[in-house]
Design a protein around this motif. Structure first.
Motif, PDB file in Angstrom:
ATOM      1  N   VAL A   1      73.451  -6.590 -24.252  1.00  0.00           N
ATOM      2  CA  VAL A   1      72.956  -6.242 -25.587  1.00  0.00           C
ATOM      3  C   VAL A   1      73.192  -7.396 -26.553  1.00  0.00           C
ATOM      4  O   VAL A   1      72.316  -7.720 -27.374  1.00  0.00           O
ATOM      5  N   THR A   2      74.365  -8.029 -26.477  1.00  0.00           N
ATOM      6  CA  THR A   2      74.650  -9.165 -27.353  1.00  0.00           C
ATOM      7  C   THR A   2      73.616 -10.273 -27.162  1.00  0.00           C
ATOM      8  O   THR A   2      73.091 -10.832 -28.133  1.00  0.00           O
TER       9      THR A   2
ATOM     10  N   THR B   1      70.560 -10.034 -25.855  1.00  0.00           N
ATOM     11  CA  THR B   1      69.218  -9.603 -26.263  1.00  0.00           C
ATOM     12  C   THR B   1      69.075  -9.644 -27.778  1.00  0.00           C
ATOM     13  O   THR B   1      68.085 -10.161 -28.313  1.00  0.00           O
ATOM     14  N   LEU B   2      70.063  -9.085 -28.484  1.00  0.00           N
ATOM     15  CA  LEU B   2      69.978  -9.065 -29.935  1.00  0.00           C
ATOM     16  C   LEU B   2      70.032 -10.482 -30.503  1.00  0.00           C
ATOM     17  O   LEU B   2      69.342 -10.792 -31.491  1.00  0.00           O
TER      18      LEU B   2
ATOM     19  N   ASP C   1      64.297  -4.270 -27.780  1.00  0.00           N
ATOM     20  CA  ASP C   1      63.612  -4.974 -26.703  1.00  0.00           C
ATOM     21  C   ASP C   1      62.345  -4.248 -26.276  1.00  0.00           C
ATOM     22  O   ASP C   1      61.856  -4.423 -25.163  1.00  0.00           O
TER      23      ASP C   1
ATOM     24  N   ILE D   1      74.843   4.229 -25.158  1.00  0.00           N
ATOM     25  CA  ILE D   1      74.714   3.071 -26.045  1.00  0.00           C
ATOM     26  C   ILE D   1      75.657   3.252 -27.242  1.00  0.00           C
ATOM     27  O   ILE D   1      75.566   4.245 -27.970  1.00  0.00           O
TER      28      ILE D   1
ATOM     29  N   PHE E   1      79.516  -4.062 -28.048  1.00  0.00           N
ATOM     30  CA  PHE E   1      78.336  -4.367 -27.230  1.00  0.00           C
ATOM     31  C   PHE E   1      78.736  -4.977 -25.887  1.00  0.00           C
ATOM     32  O   PHE E   1      79.667  -5.784 -25.805  1.00  0.00           O
TER      33      PHE E   1
ATOM     34  N   SER F   1      65.037   4.153 -30.290  1.00  0.00           N
ATOM     35  CA  SER F   1      66.194   3.283 -30.137  1.00  0.00           C
ATOM     36  C   SER F   1      66.429   2.526 -31.453  1.00  0.00           C
ATOM     37  O   SER F   1      66.482   3.162 -32.512  1.00  0.00           O
TER      38      SER F   1
END
Length: 363
Positions: A269-270, A272-273, A157, A313, A265, A232
Motif C-alpha cells: 500500500v505504501t 502504491t500510494l 489503484d 485494510i 500500511f 475504497s
C-alpha cells in the motif's frame, strides 16, 4: 528497476496477492476459473502485469475475430473483458511505469471499443483532470425518461473500467452512470498525482461538463438528481465531493476509509500510494489528510456506508465511529464481506443500487 520495491519478488508475495485479489477480480467480472489459470504459474509479482496483459490480448484477438464474422455482441463482450484484464495488469505498484501507463491506456481503449459495439449511446466525457464514460439505461421502458446520474469514483489503484457490475446494476434501476478517472487514477495514473482537492475539483468539473453538454445528447438527464458512489479510497473522495458540491443529492461509500494511518500500511500500500501521489512526502500528507470525521459537518445529504466485516485494510470504515460522526448515515454491514465485498456481491450490490435509486428517483 526493482531495488526500491523488493517485496514484489519476496517469497509468497505472488501467492498472497493472487488470493487477496481473487474476490476483487470476481467483482470486476473476471471468470474465476480463467483468473486461476492466468495466475497459477506466477512465482513473483513482477510477472503479474505481463500475465494479465497476455489474457487481455487474447480477449482482444477474440473480439476482433468475432467482429470480422459479424458477431457484434460477442465482440463487444470480449473487448470489455480485455479492458478488465488490462486494468488488472496495472494493479501492482509496477516499477516499469511505461508498462503501467500502457496497460491503463489499453484498458481505456478496449472499453471504448466495447461500448461502441454494445452501447453506442454511451458518450466520452473529458476535461481538465478527468475522463469517463456516460452510460444511460436502454430498452423500451427507458424511452422518453429523464435519468438521474450516479457518478462512480474509483479508488487508489482502481479505474473506471473496474466496476462493471455496479454500473450495470444502477443502469437496470433507471440511473445514468458516469464512471470516471480522476487525477492519479486510470489513464492519469502516471501523468498526474492523486490529491483530494484536485480530485474534488475534477469531479465538479465533470458535473459542469454534464450541464454544458447535456442538451446535445439524444437522452435527457435529470441533473437536479446526482449521486456519487465511491469505492475504497474513492469512498473518501466521494465524501469530499459531497461535502463541497451542493449538486450532490446522495452518496454511497463502499469500503471507504474513515481515517488512515501511514505507519499501519503494508509495503504494498505504501508503494502504491507513493506512486499515485508522486512522492513519499505527498503520499504521507495525503494519508494524513484522510479523515471522514472532519468532513462530517458538511455532509448533509443522505449517506449509505457499506462495509465488510472481514475487511483487513487499516482505517477502513467502521460503523461505531461513523455512527458517532454521521448519525444520519445508514450503514450496510456484511459480516463476511471483504474489502470491496467482491466475495459477497449479492449481499450488498442490489440493496445499494436500490438505496441510490430510492434516494434519486423518489427525492
Amino acid at each position: 528497476m526493482t531495488d526500491h520495491l523488493p517485496f514484489l519478488s519476496a517469497p509468497g508475495m505472488a501467492a498472497g496477492f493472487t488470493a487477496e485479489t481473487r474476490p476483487r477480480a470476481h467483482g470486476a467480472g473476471i471468470d474465476l476459473y480463467e483468473y486461476d489459470r492466468v495466475t497459477a504459474s506466477l512465482e513473483s509479482l513482477l510477472q503479474w502485469p505481463d500475465a494479465c496483459r497476455a489474457a487481455a490480448i487474447r480477449h482482444r484477438a477474440a473480439a476482433e475475430q468475432a467482429a470480422a464474422r459479424g458477431r457484434i455482441r460477442t465482440a463487444g463482450e470480449r473487448h470489455r473483458l480485455a479492458a478488465r484484464w488490462f486494468h488488472l495488469a496495472a494493479l501492482i505498484p509496477d516499477p516499469d511505469r511505461a508498462r503501467a501507463e500502457d496497460n491503463e491506456r489499453e484498458s481505456d481503449r478496449s472499453m471504448e471499443q466495447a461500448l461502441a459495439l454494445l452501447e453506442p449511446r454511451a458518450r466520452r466525457l473529458s476535461g481538465d483532470g478527468f475522463t469517463g464514460w456516460l452510460r444511460t439505461p436502454t430498452g423500451v421502458n427507458a424511452e422518453g425518461k429523464r435519468f438521474p446520474v450516479a457518478v462512480v469514483i474509483p479508488g487508489m489503484d482502481s479505474a473506471k473500467e473496474e466496476f462493471h457490475a455496479l454500473a450495470d446494476t444502477l443502469l437496470a434501476r433507471g440511473l445514468a452512470v458516469l464512471a470516471i478517472d480522476g487525477p492519479g487514477q486510470g489513464v492519469f495514473a502516471t501523468t498526474s498525482a492523486l490529491n483530494a482537492a484536485d480530485h474534488r475539483r475534477a469531479v465538479s468539473q465533470a458535473l459542469d461538463a454534464l450541464e454544458e453538454t447535456a442538451g446535445t445528447w439524444e437522452v435527457d438527464l435529470d441533473l437536479g438528481r446526482i449521486a456519487v458512489v465511491g469505492l475504497s479510497m474513492g469512498g473518501y473522495l466521494a465524501a469530499a465531493v459531497a461535502a463541497h458540491d451542493s449538486r450532490i443529492r446522495a452518496a454511497a461509500l463502499i469500503s471507504g476509509p474513515y481515517r488512515l494511518e501511514w505507519d499501519a500500511f503494508v509495503p504494498f500500500v505504501t508503494a502504491t500510494l507513493t506512486q499515485r501521489c508522486g512522492s513519499p512526502t505527498a503520499a504521507r500528507a495525503f494519508a494524513d489528510s484522510v479523515d471522514l470525521a472532519a468532513l462530517a459537518p458538511r455532509l448533509h445529504c443522505p449517506l449509505l456506508l457499506v462495509e465488510g466485516g472481514e475487511d483487513r485494510i487499516p482505517g477502513v470504515t467502521n460503523a461505531e465511529a461513523l455512527a458517532a460522526d454521521l448519525p444520519h448515515a445508514e450503514v450496510l454491514h456484511v459480516p463476511h464481506g471483504n474489502h470491496l465485498l467482491g466475495n459477497a456481491q449479492s449481499d450488498w450490490l442490489p440493496d445499494t443500487a436500490d438505496w441510490l435509486a430510492d434516494a434519486l428517483l423518489t427525492a
